[in-house]
Design a protein around this motif. Structure first.
Motif, PDB file in Angstrom:
ATOM      1  N   HIS A  28       0.763  -1.225   0.069  1.00  0.00           N
ATOM      2  CA  HIS A  28      -0.049   0.176  -0.026  1.00  0.00           C
ATOM      3  C   HIS A  28       0.966   1.245  -0.034  1.00  0.00           C
ATOM      4  N   ALA A  29       1.004   1.911  -1.288  1.00  0.00           N
ATOM      5  CA  ALA A  29       1.774   3.276  -1.250  1.00  0.00           C
ATOM      6  C   ALA A  29       1.584   4.220   0.039  1.00  0.00           C
ATOM      7  N   GLU A  30       0.294   4.349   0.693  1.00  0.00           N
ATOM      8  CA  GLU A  30       0.001   5.170   1.679  1.00  0.00           C
ATOM      9  C   GLU A  30       1.032   4.959   2.790  1.00  0.00           C
ATOM     10  N   SER A  31       1.341   3.475   2.863  1.00  0.00           N
ATOM     11  CA  SER A  31       2.021   3.428   4.206  1.00  0.00           C
ATOM     12  C   SER A  31       3.355   3.741   4.055  1.00  0.00           C
ATOM     13  N   LEU A  32       3.854   4.291   3.164  1.00  0.00           N
ATOM     14  CA  LEU A  32       5.106   4.897   3.083  1.00  0.00           C
ATOM     15  C   LEU A  32       5.229   6.622   3.215  1.00  0.00           C
ATOM     16  N   LYS A  33       4.131   7.105   3.150  1.00  0.00           N
ATOM     17  CA  LYS A  33       4.040   8.523   3.388  1.00  0.00           C
ATOM     18  C   LYS A  33       4.701   8.940   4.979  1.00  0.00           C
ATOM     19  N   GLY A  34       5.758   9.834   4.867  1.00  0.00           N
ATOM     20  CA  GLY A  34       6.192  10.063   6.012  1.00  0.00           C
ATOM     21  C   GLY A  34       7.347   9.041   6.648  1.00  0.00           C
ATOM     22  N   ALA A  35       7.556   7.860   5.827  1.00  0.00           N
ATOM     23  CA  ALA A  35       8.458   6.926   6.235  1.00  0.00           C
ATOM     24  C   ALA A  35       9.843   7.733   6.149  1.00  0.00           C
ATOM     25  N   ARG A  36      10.714   7.140   7.317  1.00  0.00           N
ATOM     26  CA  ARG A  36      11.985   7.683   7.249  1.00  0.00           C
ATOM     27  C   ARG A  36      13.144   6.601   6.654  1.00  0.00           C
ATOM     28  N   VAL A  37      13.543   7.088   5.507  1.00  0.00           N
ATOM     29  CA  VAL A  37      14.231   6.194   4.526  1.00  0.00           C
ATOM     30  C   VAL A  37      15.710   6.702   4.253  1.00  0.00           C
ATOM     31  N   LEU A  38      16.546   5.692   4.169  1.00  0.00           N
ATOM     32  CA  LEU A  38      18.046   6.099   4.015  1.00  0.00           C
ATOM     33  C   LEU A  38      18.028   5.154   2.742  1.00  0.00           C
ATOM     34  N   VAL A  39      18.804   5.807   1.802  1.00  0.00           N
ATOM     35  CA  VAL A  39      19.152   5.254   0.326  1.00  0.00           C
ATOM     36  C   VAL A  39      20.522   5.455  -0.121  1.00  0.00           C
ATOM     37  N   THR A  40      21.362   4.368  -0.307  1.00  0.00           N
ATOM     38  CA  THR A  40      22.812   4.464  -0.587  1.00  0.00           C
ATOM     39  C   THR A  40      22.937   4.455  -1.925  1.00  0.00           C
ATOM     40  N   GLY A  41      24.130   4.903  -2.492  1.00  0.00           N
ATOM     41  CA  GLY A  41      24.210   4.840  -4.081  1.00  0.00           C
ATOM     42  C   GLY A  41      22.983   5.581  -4.798  1.00  0.00           C
ATOM     43  N   ALA A  42      22.850   6.884  -4.475  1.00  0.00           N
ATOM     44  CA  ALA A  42      21.439   7.415  -4.812  1.00  0.00           C
ATOM     45  C   ALA A  42      21.868   8.716  -5.747  1.00  0.00           C
ATOM     46  N   SER A  43      23.114   8.791  -6.143  1.00  0.00           N
ATOM     47  CA  SER A  43      23.328   9.901  -6.918  1.00  0.00           C
ATOM     48  C   SER A  43      23.024   9.445  -8.718  1.00  0.00           C
ATOM     49  N   THR A  44      23.084   8.257  -9.055  1.00  0.00           N
ATOM     50  CA  THR A  44      22.567   7.924 -10.381  1.00  0.00           C
ATOM     51  C   THR A  44      21.934   6.722 -10.527  1.00  0.00           C
ATOM     52  N   GLY A  45      21.440   6.115 -11.710  1.00  0.00           N
ATOM     53  CA  GLY A  45      20.732   4.676 -11.577  1.00  0.00           C
ATOM     54  C   GLY A  45      19.660   4.421 -10.660  1.00  0.00           C
ATOM     55  N   ILE A  46      19.816   3.103 -10.374  1.00  0.00           N
ATOM     56  CA  ILE A  46      18.487   2.611  -9.441  1.00  0.00           C
ATOM     57  C   ILE A  46      18.673   3.358  -8.120  1.00  0.00           C
ATOM     58  N   GLY A  47      19.515   3.829  -7.505  1.00  0.00           N
ATOM     59  CA  GLY A  47      19.331   4.554  -6.430  1.00  0.00           C
ATOM     60  C   GLY A  47      18.696   6.041  -6.398  1.00  0.00           C
ATOM     61  N   GLU A  48      19.116   6.530  -7.568  1.00  0.00           N
ATOM     62  CA  GLU A  48      18.412   8.052  -7.834  1.00  0.00           C
ATOM     63  C   GLU A  48      17.165   7.673  -8.147  1.00  0.00           C
ATOM     64  N   GLN A  49      16.570   6.714  -8.851  1.00  0.00           N
ATOM     65  CA  GLN A  49      15.204   6.346  -9.281  1.00  0.00           C
ATOM     66  C   GLN A  49      14.438   5.981  -7.722  1.00  0.00           C
ATOM     67  N   LEU A  50      15.284   5.334  -6.926  1.00  0.00           N
ATOM     68  CA  LEU A  50      14.547   4.752  -5.618  1.00  0.00           C
ATOM     69  C   LEU A  50      14.203   6.139  -4.749  1.00  0.00           C
ATOM     70  N   ALA A  51      15.085   7.220  -4.800  1.00  0.00           N
ATOM     71  CA  ALA A  51      15.028   8.448  -4.197  1.00  0.00           C
ATOM     72  C   ALA A  51      13.631   9.279  -4.697  1.00  0.00           C
ATOM     73  N   TYR A  52      13.569   9.075  -6.164  1.00  0.00           N
ATOM     74  CA  TYR A  52      12.587   9.923  -6.718  1.00  0.00           C
ATOM     75  C   TYR A  52      10.858   9.101  -6.483  1.00  0.00           C
ATOM     76  N   HIS A  53      11.150   7.830  -6.507  1.00  0.00           N
ATOM     77  CA  HIS A  53       9.854   7.090  -6.084  1.00  0.00           C
ATOM     78  C   HIS A  53       9.473   7.538  -4.647  1.00  0.00           C
TER      79      HIS A  53
END
Length: 294
Positions: A28-53
């Motif tokens: 459920h996408a709503e469950s991630l509203k306000g979730a505290r997330v640390l993403v590594t390798g986030a400058s390009t590629g999959i990590g960047e797309q993770l950050a945008y999602h």
């Protein structure tokens, strides 16, 4: 007769997998509203797309990679996309102190963590192994030991939040392959360590889930440049891979596979070893005069 027994069992497992995938994970996408997330390798590629999602879902983000100037651009876009908070911290995972610093920064800035997304990788040449043990040792620090160190540091706060560790792995950590031996070794190590950690956390009654994401060939710029002229298979979109990773982590699955064929390759691996090796070698183009120049 043994061959047909294996084939029948394999097909049965395949049908079961398709049924599960067709229904989709209970995400459920709503469950991630306000979730505290640390993403590594986030400058390009999959990590960047993770950050945008995550940003579109309204999460609170800390992202990290080596290049601070690129991270700043990603953070600005995350805020435009709807992230409740977006911060960055440059770090080099070859330095063990940076692994500690990043996790502590995220905990301090976000007040804890709900998701630790371990996605970073170090650069590695795409060629036949030349005996460089030092590079393999360095890559193990970046691609494996830093994952372990960050997980260790994050576990106490994840326990409090019923949080999740999401490990981005690879089909090359399940099935042996040429031209990427040091990289594959680090992915096999990730699968072994975090697969075992899943058991230990469950035995201890822990609140923390661990999801291991097995990815096939993804169309990131770095991957496409490396394998050009050497691999005869199609690449899949990074933004779809990123969404699959997020859904798997939010659903607290133990394992996920993207794209679809990765699951079947893993089944094929142990049931038909001769054909597995034949298919692997036929997936690559080997020219002794060119391989090794990347």
């Amino acid at each position: 007769m043994k061959f047909y027994t294996k084939l029948f069992f394999l097909c049965s497992l395949g049908v079961a997998f398709i049924a599960v995938q067709w229904s989709g994970p209970s995400f459920h996408a709503e469950s991630l509203k306000g979730a505290r997330v640390l993403v590594t390798g986030a400058s390009t590629g999959i990590g960047e797309q993770l950050a945008y999602h995550y940003a579109r879902l309204g999460a609170q983000l800390v992202i990290t990679a080596r290049r601070g100037n690129v991270l700043e651009q990603v953070v600005n876009k995350c805020l435009e996309l709807g992230a409740q908070k977006a911060l960055f911290i440059p770090a080099d995972m070859a330095n063990p102190e940076d692994s500690d610093r990043v996790v502590q920064y995220a905990i301090d800035q976000l007040g804890g963590l709900d998701y630790l997304i371990l996605n970073h990788i170090g650069p590695s040449p795409y060629r036949m192994w030349d005996g460089d043990v030092e590079h393999t040792r360095w890559l193990l620090q970046v691609n494996f030991l830093s994952f372990v160190q960050m997980a260790k540091n994050a576990l106490p706060t994840l326990e409090k939040s019923n949080g999740s560790i999401v490990v981005v792995s690879s089909l090359l950590g399940k099935v042996t392959s040429p031209f990427a031996l040091p990289y594959a070794a680090t992915k096999f190590a990730l699968n072994g360590f975090f697969g075992g950690l899943q058991h230990e956390l469950a035995m201890q009654g822990s609140n923390v889930s661990v999801t291991i994401c097995t990815l096939g060939l993804i169309d990131t710029e770095t991957a496409m440049e490396k394998i050009k002229g050497y691999i005869n298979i199609s690449a899949y979109p990074a933004h779809e891979a990123a969404w699959h990773i997020i859904a798997g982590g939010a659903s607290r699955l133990t394992e996920t596979y993207y794209p679809w064929y990765t699951y079947y390759v893993c089944l094929f691996r142990d049931w038909f070893p001769y054909y597995r090796d034949l298919a692997t070698r036929n997936s690559y183009t080997y020219n002794p005069q060119t391989v090794g120049n990347q």
